[in-house]
Design an enzyme around this catalytic site. Structure first.
Site, PDB file in Angstrom:
ATOM      1  N   ILE A  89       0.392  -1.025  -0.227  1.00 53.53           N
ATOM      2  CA  ILE A  89       0.158   0.347   0.163  1.00 53.53           C
ATOM      3  C   ILE A  89       0.758   1.131   0.504  1.00 53.53           C
ATOM      4  O   ILE A  89       0.599   2.436   0.631  1.00 53.53           O
ATOM      5  CB  ILE A  89      -0.920   0.344   1.026  1.00 53.53           C
ATOM      6  CG1 ILE A  89       0.106  -0.046   2.811  1.00 53.53           C
ATOM      7  CG2 ILE A  89      -2.212  -0.921   0.805  1.00 53.53           C
ATOM      8  CD1 ILE A  89      -0.842  -0.232   3.902  1.00 53.53           C
ATOM      9  N   GLY A  92       8.883   3.889   0.529  1.00 55.84           N
ATOM     10  CA  GLY A  92       9.786   5.025   0.395  1.00 55.84           C
ATOM     11  C   GLY A  92      11.508   4.804   0.582  1.00 55.84           C
ATOM     12  O   GLY A  92      11.208   2.936   0.885  1.00 55.84           O
ATOM     13  N   GLY A  93      11.557   5.700   0.889  1.00 50.47           N
ATOM     14  CA  GLY A  93      13.163   5.549   1.577  1.00 50.47           C
ATOM     15  C   GLY A  93      13.568   5.006   2.876  1.00 50.47           C
ATOM     16  O   GLY A  93      14.447   3.819   3.128  1.00 50.47           O
ATOM     17  N   MET A  94      12.287   4.876   3.286  1.00 51.11           N
ATOM     18  CA  MET A  94      12.786   4.214   4.780  1.00 51.11           C
ATOM     19  C   MET A  94      12.035   2.902   5.171  1.00 51.11           C
ATOM     20  O   MET A  94      11.838   2.989   6.146  1.00 51.11           O
ATOM     21  CB  MET A  94      11.905   5.421   5.988  1.00 51.11           C
ATOM     22  CG  MET A  94      12.581   6.732   5.612  1.00 51.11           C
ATOM     23  SD  MET A  94      14.721   6.741   5.744  1.00 51.11           S
ATOM     24  CE  MET A  94      15.032   6.220   7.647  1.00 51.11           C
ATOM     25  N   GLY A  95      11.550   2.402   3.675  1.00 58.15           N
ATOM     26  CA  GLY A  95      10.109   1.064   3.704  1.00 58.15           C
ATOM     27  C   GLY A  95       9.585   0.701   2.393  1.00 58.15           C
ATOM     28  O   GLY A  95       9.347   1.778   2.111  1.00 58.15           O
ATOM     29  N   VAL A  97       5.631  -0.190   2.922  1.00 60.67           N
ATOM     30  CA  VAL A  97       4.385  -0.660   3.877  1.00 60.67           C
ATOM     31  C   VAL A  97       3.229  -1.650   2.755  1.00 60.67           C
ATOM     32  O   VAL A  97       2.729  -1.467   1.530  1.00 60.67           O
ATOM     33  CB  VAL A  97       3.297   0.398   4.368  1.00 60.67           C
ATOM     34  CG1 VAL A  97       2.285   0.313   5.497  1.00 60.67           C
ATOM     35  CG2 VAL A  97       4.393   1.139   4.683  1.00 60.67           C
ATOM     36  N   LYS A 114       5.257  -2.193   7.932  1.00 58.09           N
ATOM     37  CA  LYS A 114       6.479  -1.626   7.440  1.00 58.09           C
ATOM     38  C   LYS A 114       7.300  -2.523   7.030  1.00 58.09           C
ATOM     39  O   LYS A 114       7.852  -2.438   8.672  1.00 58.09           O
ATOM     40  CB  LYS A 114       6.515  -0.029   8.210  1.00 58.09           C
ATOM     41  CG  LYS A 114       7.616   0.261   7.474  1.00 58.09           C
ATOM     42  CD  LYS A 114       7.751   2.045   7.949  1.00 58.09           C
ATOM     43  CE  LYS A 114       8.559   2.775   7.187  1.00 58.09           C
ATOM     44  NZ  LYS A 114       8.729   4.410   7.936  1.00 58.09           N
ATOM     45  N   ASP A 206       9.210  14.551   8.673  1.00 57.49           N
ATOM     46  CA  ASP A 206       8.619  14.431   7.380  1.00 57.49           C
ATOM     47  C   ASP A 206       7.202  15.313   7.412  1.00 57.49           C
ATOM     48  O   ASP A 206       6.386  14.241   7.465  1.00 57.49           O
ATOM     49  CB  ASP A 206       8.577  13.268   7.025  1.00 57.49           C
ATOM     50  CG  ASP A 206       8.739  12.769   5.720  1.00 57.49           C
ATOM     51  OD1 ASP A 206       9.204  13.900   4.884  1.00 57.49           O
ATOM     52  OD2 ASP A 206       8.445  11.921   4.993  1.00 57.49           O
TER      53      ASP A 206
END
Length: 912
Positions: A89, A92-95, A97, A114, A206
Site C-alpha cells: 500500500i 519510500g526511502g525508509m521502507g 508498507v 512496515k 517529515d
C-alpha cells in the site's frame, strides 16, 4: 515477486565488486564467486544495464530501480508472525508498507506492516529501530498506534501498526469539498498530534499530506515517524542521509542545508501542510524530484502568500478569505529562520483557534484598528448598534470639542514633562552626591591607612541613605533601589532584598500625588520595585516571598498596564517556575514575555536577551538540550555584539552554552567555553559572586565528566573555605564537591558535603522539588557505601518515586536512580540484583540518549564491574575495550578517563 533462488545480498556484493573492477577482470570474478546460476545471470543483467547508463545516474538507476525493486516485494499470503500479507500500500526511502490481516484465528484484525528496506545500511536500520522506539512512546488518538514488531526471514525488521482506512488529508478535503473552517479544524487535530509528540521529546521531520490520513469517521491520523528523532541524545543525520528519507517539497530550510533539526522543523512542516490545505499545492509548487529547485526555492525564495497564487485543484476558491490573518499565520510558520517561526506547534494551533474565534492572532501585528476589527467580527450586531449611536452623538460634538481637547492635552503634556524633568534632575543630583561620597570614603585621605573594601563602601552607602532624605521618600526609595542593584551585582542577595523592601516601604509612606507623581506613575514605580524584589528573593532562596512579590506586581499591572513591566514580571515569574515548578509551565510564561519583547522596536534590548537566556535554562530543565543549546547560542552571539565578551551576562551565556554542549556531545567546544567563563569570572568577581560560582561548578562538572575528579574538586575548594553563607549556590558547591570526593574514594568527606547540601536545599525548596533529586540520591549512595545501607536505599527510592510522579517511569532521572541502586547492590555483593537494576537503567537511558552518551556509558562501566565481581575477566576486558573506543571517539584525546581505562585494560590483560 522476487525469485527465491536468488540470495539478494550475494547479488549485491558480487555486483559491487564487478562494477568497481575493470571489464577484463569481471569473468574471473564471476567464475570464482560462490553464486548460483540464477544469481550469476542477475548480476550479468545488472552489469549490462550499468554499462549503458550515464555515470552520474548509475547508483540511482541500478540500486534504486533494479536491485531494491527486486528485493523488497513480499508476495500476497506470506506470513509475518501471526499476520498474512495482502498487498503493498506504500513505499519510500525508509521502507515499504503492506496491508495485512491476522491469520492465527485469535480474532479478526487488519493491520499495516512496515518492512525495512533490503540492503539497509547500519544508519538506516538504526533509524528504523528508532521509529519503533518513538511509536512505542506515543499513545494518542491522532497518531497511528504501534501494535507489534519482528523480523522477516531475511532479517529485515518490520513494524506492525494500526491500519488506517482513509485518504491523505488533502485528498479528503478535495473529495468531500470541505470549506475553509472544516479544513482548519482538521489541521488543529494535526497540530495536537505533533504537539503531543513534542511533549514526549519526539520530532517528526517529515510532515506532509501523504503522512496525514483522515479515516472514514473523519478522524486525523499522523503516520510515518521513519525519519523522526528524539530531541535529546541523538545527533542529526548527514544531509545526504536525511534527504534520502524526506519529501523535498515539504522539507524545511535547515533540513535541506543539513543543519540541526528541532521542534521548529515540525512547525515549518505544519505550515507547509496548511499551505497545501489552503491552496492545493506545496509552498513552492515543487514536485518530489526537483532537488536543485528545492534547495533554491526552500532556502532562498520567499513563499508567495496563499491568497495571491493561482488556485490548484483542491484549494480554497475564495482567495479573499485567506487574506490577512491566514496569510500571516502561514508566513510565520514558513519563516526561513527557525527562531522566527512559532515557538511550538501548540502556538500555531492557538493562532488558528484565534482566527476561527475571530480574535486577534499572534502572527498579525497588533494595532488599534486591527483589534477593533476583530471585536466587530465577533459581535457584528452589537457593534453595529453601538457604532451608530456613537456616530450620531459624536457628529454633533466633534467639531466643538476637538480644538479644546487638543489644546488641553498639549498644556497637560507640557506641565507633566516639566514636573518629571525637575523630579529626575533632583533624583540624579542626590544619586551623584551619594555615589561621590561613597567613593570618596575609599580615598587614601579619608581612609587614613585603613583597607576599605566593596562591602564596607556599600554598607556605608546604605547607612547614609537611611539617615537622610526623610522629607523626600520618593527620592529615598529610588536611591535604596539603586543600592539594592549594586549589592545584587556583587552577589549580596540578602542585602539586595532587604534594601529593596526598604525602598518599597518608602513608597508606602510617601505622599506621592502632591509631589507631582500620578497614580499610574506611582503604581509603575511600585511594580518595578516588586519585580526586583521577586528577583532578589528568588536568588537568596526566599521563593515564597518572591512569588508573593510578583503576584502583587501582576495585580498592579492589571489595573495600570505597562508592556515593558509586564514582560519583566513574566520573565521573573518564568525563572521562579523553572526552579520550583514545571519546565513546560516556565517555557509558556517565558514565551509570553518573549512575545511582548518582540513587539518593541529594540526587541527589549538586554532585557529581551535576558528573557531568552532564562528560556534556554527552562529548555535545559525540560530537558530539551538541543533547543537549550540553540537558544543560548543565539543569546551569546547577541550579547557579544551588545555587551562585549567580558560582560557578566556574556560570561553567563558562555557557561550556559557549555553545559548544553555537554549534553549533546560537543565536548571540545564545551570545555573551551566553560574554561573561558571560569577564568574570566575569576578575574572579575569574588568567590561569593553567583556568576563565578556557577561558572566554577560548570567547569568542574565538565572536568569530572572527563574523569578528572581531583581537578574538579580543586576548582570548588576555594569557594567553600572558611565560613560560607547558606545560599542555593553554596548547596550546589557542596553537592558537586561531595560527588567528586565520592568518586575519588573519599566517601566520608563526600557524605559530609552531601548532607550539608541537602540540608541547605531543604530550607529553600519543597521536599519533592526536582532541584533536590540529584543531591538526595547522591547522598543516599554515600550513606549506603558508608554503612547506612537501608537508609541510603530508602532515600534513593523516595527520590525515584517522586521523579516518577512528576516525569513518568521512563524519565532518564529514574534510570539514574536505578543505576545508583545497582551500584549499591554490587557493593553489597548482590550481583544478580545489580545486573537487573543496571539493565533496567540502561533500557530507560536509551529512550533518551544515544549508545555513546556518557550517561549511558555509566551503565557499561557498572556492567564491567559486575563482570569483574563474577571473575569474568574476558567479558570485563571486552567491555573495557569498547569503553576506550567510545571515549576516544567522543572526548578530547587528553581526557583522563581515557588514560585511566587504558591502564585498567593493561592490568586486566596481564592478570587474565
Amino acid at each position: 515477486m522476487p525469485n527465491r533462488k536468488i540470495r539478494l545480498k550475494t547479488v549485491k556484493d558480487l555486483f559491487d565488486r564487478c562494477a568497481e573492477a575493470a571489464i577484463s577482470e569481471r569473468d574471473a570474478l564471476l567464475a570464482s564467486a560462490e553464486a548460483s546460476p540464477e544469481e550469476l545471470r542477475e548480476v550479468k543483467r545488472l552489469l549490462s544495464f550499468h554499462d549503458t547508463v550515464d555515470v552520474s545516474a548509475q547508483q540511482t538507476h541500478i540500486i534504486g530501480q533494479q536491485l531494491r525493486t527486486l528485493s523488497q516485494s513480499i508476495p500476497s499470503g506470506q506470513q509475518l508472525g501471526p499476520f498474512a500479507i495482502e498487498e503493498e500500500i506504500g513505499h519510500g526511502g525508509m521502507g515499504i508498507v503492506f496491508r495485512a490481516r491476522r491469520a492465527d484465528g485469535s480474532y479478526e484484525q487488519q493491520v499495516a506492516i512496515k518492512v525495512a528496506p533490503s540492503f539497509a545500511s547500519a544508519e538506516e536500520l538504526k533509524h528504523f529501530h528508532q521509529e519503533r522506539q518513538i511509536l512505542a512512546k506515543l499513545q494518542h488518538p491522532n497518531i497511528a498506534t504501534l501494535l507489534d514488531g519482528g523480523a522477516t526471514d531475511d532479517n529485515r525488521p518490520y513494524l506492525v501498526m494500526e491500519y488506517v482506512s482513509g485518504k491523505a488529508i488533502h485528498e479528503h478535503c478535495l473529495t468531500h469539498k470541505l470549506p475553509l473552517k472544516a479544513r482548519l479544524q482538521l489541521f488543529i487535530e494535526v497540530c495536537k498530534a505533533v504537539s503531543y509528540a513534542h511533549n514526549h521529546l519526539i520530532i517528526h521531520r517529515d510532515i506532509k499530506p501523504e503522512n496525514v490520513l483522515v479515516n472514514e469517521q473523519g478522524q486525523v491520523k499522523l503516520l510515518d515517524f521513519g525519519i523522526g528523532k528524539a530531541l535529546q541524545g541523538e545527533a542529526d543525520r548527514t544531509n545526504a542521509t536525511a534527504l534520502q528519507g524526506m519529501t523535498l517539497a515539504y522539507a524545511s530550510p535547515e533540513q535541506i542545508r543539513g543543519e540541526r533539526t528541532t521542534m521548529a522543523t515540525d512547525v515549518y512542516g505544519l505550515g507547509a501542510l496548511l499551505y497545501c490545505l489552503l491552496t492545493g499545492r506545496s509552498p513552492h509548487g515543487l514536485g518530489n524530484n526537483c532537488a536543485e529547485q528545492a534547495v533554491e526555492a526552500i532556502c532562498r525564495t520567499e513563499t508567495t502568500p496563499p491568497s495571491r497564487i493561482r488556485v490548484e485543484n483542491g484549494g480554497i476558491q475564495d482567495r479573499k478569505s485567506l487574506r490577512g490573518d491566514l496569510d500571516n499565520i502561514v508566513s510565520k510558520a514558513l519563516r526561513k529562520e527557525p527562531e522566527r517561526r512559532y515557538d511550538s506547534a501548540r502556538d500555531l494551533q492557538r493562532d488558528i483557534e484565534r482566527y476561527l474565534n475571530r480574535e486577534p492572532v499572534q502572527a498579525t501585528p497588533s494595532s488599534l484598528f486591527y483589534r477593533a476589527g476583530r471585536v466587530l467580527a465577533r459581535h457584528p450586531v452589537a457593534s453595529g448598534l453601538a457604532a451608530s449611536v456613537v456616530v450620531a452623538i459624536n457628529l454633533g460634538l466633534a467639531a466643538s470639542l476637538y480644538l479644546a481637547d487638543q489644546l488641553r492635552m498639549e498644556r497637560d503634556s507640557l506641565l507633566d514633562a516639566q514636573r518629571e524633568i525637575k523630579r529626575q534632575m533632583y533624583t540624579a543630583e542626590r544619586t551623584t552626591a551619594l555615589l561621590t561620597d561613597m567613593f570618596e570614603a575609599a580615598s587614601p585621605a579619608r581612609a587614613q591607612g585603613r583597607t576599605v573594601n566593596v562591602d564596607q563602601i556599600l554598607e556605608d552607602g546604605a547607612r547614609k541613605i537611611r539617615e537622610t532624605l526623610d522629607n523626600d521618600p520618593a527620592v529615598k526609595s529610588q536611591l535604596l533601589k539603586s543600592l539594592a542593584q549594586l549589592n545584587y551585582n556583587v552577589g549580596k542577595y540578602h542585602e539586595a532584598a532587604t534594601l529593596q523592601q526598604e525602598a518599597l516601604q518608602q513608597l508606602d509612606t510617601a505622599a506621592l500625588l502632591p509631589a507631582g507623581i500620578s497614580a499610574t506613575e506611582a503604581a509603575h514605580m511600585r511594580a518595578e520595585l516588586l519585580i526586583g524584589l521577586g528577583r532578589y528573593q528568588r536568588e537568596s532562596g526566599a521563593v515564597n516571598g518572591a512569588a508573593a512579590a510578583l503576584e502583587e506586581a501582576f495585580t498592579l499591572l492589571e489595573q495600570y498596564p505597562d508592556k515593558r513591566l509586564q514582560a519583566q514580571a513574566l520573565h521573573r515569574q518564568g525563572q521562579l517556575i523553572s526552579r520550583v515548578g514545571s519546565p513546560d509551565d516556565a517555557i509558556e510564561v517565558l514565551n509570553a514575555a518573549k512575545g511582548i519583547w518582540q513587539q518593541m522596536p529594540d526587541q527589549g534590548g538586554a532585557l529581551g536577551l535576558a528573557n531568552n537566556h532564562s528560556l534556554s535554562n527552562a529548555y535545559f530543565n525540560k530537558p530539551d538540550f538541543p533547543m537549550a543549546a540553540q537558544t543560548e547560542s543565539a543569546v551569546l552571539a547577541e550579547r557579544i555584539k551588545l555587551l562585549g565578551e567580558s560582560h557578566p551576562d556574556t560570561l553567563n551565556s558562555y557557561r550556559f552554552v557549555a553545559r548544553s554542549y555537554m549534553r549533546v556531545g560537543r565536548w571540545q567546544e564545551a570545555r573551551e567555553l566553560a574554561q573561558r567563563a571560569y577564568q574570566v569570572s575569576g578575574k572579575i568577581f569574588s568567590t561569593e559572586n553567583k556568576i563565578f560560582r556557577h561558572s566554577a561548578i560548570t567547569y568542574a562538572r565538565l572536568l569530572g565528566r572527563l574523569g578528572d575528579f581531583q581537578g574538579a574538586a580543586e576548582v570548588l575548594n576555594p569557594f567553600l573555605a572558611g565560613e560560607v553563607r547558606e545560599l542555593e549556590t553554596t548547596a550546589e558547591l557542596f553537592h558537586h564537591r561531595g560527588y567528586f570526593n565520592f568518586h575519588l574514594g573519599h566517601v566520608a568527606l563526600a557524605r559530609a558535603d552531601l548532607e550539608r547540601a541537602v540540608k541547605i536545599l531543604g530550607k529553600i525548596y519543597p521536599h519533592n522539588s526536582d532541584s533536590t533529586f540529584l543531591p538526595r540520591a547522591n547522598l543516599g549512595e554515600a550513606l549506603a557505601i558508608t554503612g547506612d545501607v537501608a537508609a541510603g536505599i530508602e532515600l534513593i527510592n523516595q527520590v525515584k518515586q517522586e521523579n516518577i510522579v512528576q516525569y513518568g517511569a521512563d524519565d532518564y532521572g529514574v534510570a539514574s536512580w536505578n543505576l545508583r541502586l545497582a551500584r549499591i547492590a554490587l557493593h553489597e555483593g548482590k550481583l544478580e540484583e545489580a545486573r537487573e537494576l543496571n539493565q533496567l537503567s540502561h533500557t530507560i537511558n536509551l529512550k533518551t540518549f544515544s549508545h555513546d552518551h556518557p550517561i549511558v556509558l555509566q551503565n557499561d562501566e557498572t556492567e564491567m564491574h559486575i563482570a569483574l565481581a563474577q571473575n569474568d575477566k574476558s567479558k570485563a576486558i571486552q567491555i573495557c575495550k569498547r569503553l576506550i573506543e567510545t571515549y576516544e571517539s567522543i572526548f578530547p584525546e587528553d581526557a583522563p578517563i581515557i588514560a585511566r581505562h587504558r591502564q585498567l585494560l593493561e592490568q586486566l590483560t596481564k592478570s587474565a
